[in-house]
Design an enzyme around this catalytic site. Sequence first.
Site, PDB file in Angstrom:
ATOM      1  N   LYS A   1      26.532 142.235 113.535  1.00  0.00           N
ATOM      2  CA  LYS A   1      25.724 142.726 112.428  1.00  0.00           C
ATOM      3  C   LYS A   1      24.901 143.946 112.848  1.00  0.00           C
ATOM      4  CE  LYS A   1      26.712 139.802 109.060  1.00  0.00           C
ATOM      5  NZ  LYS A   1      25.852 138.688 108.667  1.00  0.00           N
TER       6      LYS A   1
ATOM      7  N   ARG B   1      29.105 131.628 112.988  1.00  0.00           N
ATOM      8  CA  ARG B   1      30.239 132.373 112.423  1.00  0.00           C
ATOM      9  C   ARG B   1      30.424 133.651 113.248  1.00  0.00           C
ATOM     10  NH1 ARG B   1      31.170 136.293 108.367  1.00  0.00           N
ATOM     11  NH2 ARG B   1      33.067 135.899 107.125  1.00  0.00           N
TER      12      ARG B   1
END
Length: 365
Positions: free
Chosen positions: A301, A336
Site C-alpha cells: 500500500k 491479505r
Amino acid sequence: MPDIPSAARLYLRPIQFVDTPIGRDGEVARLAGGLLWFFAYELIAVENGRRILQRTLSIAEAEADPRLAPIAARITAPRPPLVLGPRTLRFDQPQVMAILNMTPDSFSDGGKHLGDPAAAAQSGVDMSIAGAAILDVGGESTRPGAETVWEGDEIARVVPVIERLAASGAAISIDTRKAAVMEAALAAGAHIVNDVSALLYDDRALEVVARAGCPVVLMHAADPKHGAKGKGAYADVLVDVYDWLEARVEAAVAAGVDRSRIVVDPGIGFGKTLADNLALMNGLALFHGLGCPILLGASRKRIVGALASEAPAERRLGGSLALALKGAGLGMQLLRVHDVFESVQALRVWRGMQDAALTGPHAAV
C-alpha cells in the site's frame, strides 16, 4: 474507575502484551483465543465526538465494571472457525489471504493474469502450496481513479478461475462489490465474499450474502455517501472507523448474517491519509472489541512508499512484511498479501518466537 458520563461511548484497547501467561494467573488475558496475552486495557471514553478520558485499566478492573465487561468478553472470546468447503479455517494464529487479481489496472499486479484463467488458477494453486489459507480472487481494481467494471465482464474474468481453483480444493474468496458477481462466484465454488464497500455499494448484496449463509468481509472505505468520512476529515480516525464497522456488523446481523461468519477490515489506504493509516495501524487492537476476526490488507500500500523513499509498488516487500508482522503482533487473524511465500515465512518465524517465549524457561512460581 473514574466517574464517566453515562452518555459517553466506551472502548477498550488491549495493551501491554506479554510473552507468556505462566505465573500471571488472573493478571493477564488471552486475546481472541489466539497466541497473544496482554496485561492491561487502554480505556477510551468519547462524548460528542471527542475523547474525554484515556487511562490504563487492569484486566480485573475492566471485567468488574458492568459497562466494560461485555467489551472485554468480546475481546477475549475465541473466534469460531470458518468451514470453507473441504477446509476449516481456524483463527488461533494469523493466516494469509493471497491476492489473485484478474484485472488490467490493479495498482500492483494489474494485467498479470488477465485473459489466461488456467495460468491464474495455477498461480493460485502455487500460492496455496506456499501456505496461503485463502485465495482472494478479484475482477475489478479498487485503486483510486479505477473505472467501474460492468458486472458481466467482472464475472467473465473471475468465474473460470474460481471454477478451476474450487476443483483443486482451495478456499476461495471473491473480492467484489456487486451482488451479481457474488452470486456467480459463489455458484462457481467461492466460499467467502470480500466487499470493500461492506455490502453498501449494491442494494442486493446484503440479501445475497444472508441467503447464501457464507462468510463475509466488511471493509471500511472513506465514502461519505455510505456514512464514512472522506479523506482528511477524521478528528479521531480509530474511533470513527470502529463505530462505522460496528454499525455495519449490526446491520448485517439484522439482515440475517450469522455474526460468527463476519470478518472486519479497517481498510488501510482506502481514502485515508498517511496519518490516518498510521493511527489505524498503531491502534489495530481496538477492533477486537467488535468480537469478529480482523483482516489487515496493507500489502504494497501507499503507506509503505510514503515511509520508504517513495518506493514503487513492486519494491515494497520489506515494508509490507513490517506491516504484516505489526498486525500479527496485535492479533490480526487474516493478512491479505501479494507476496505469499515471504509473508508465510515471516509469520512462521514470528510463530516460532512466540512458541519459544510461551514454553521456555520461566521463574519459579
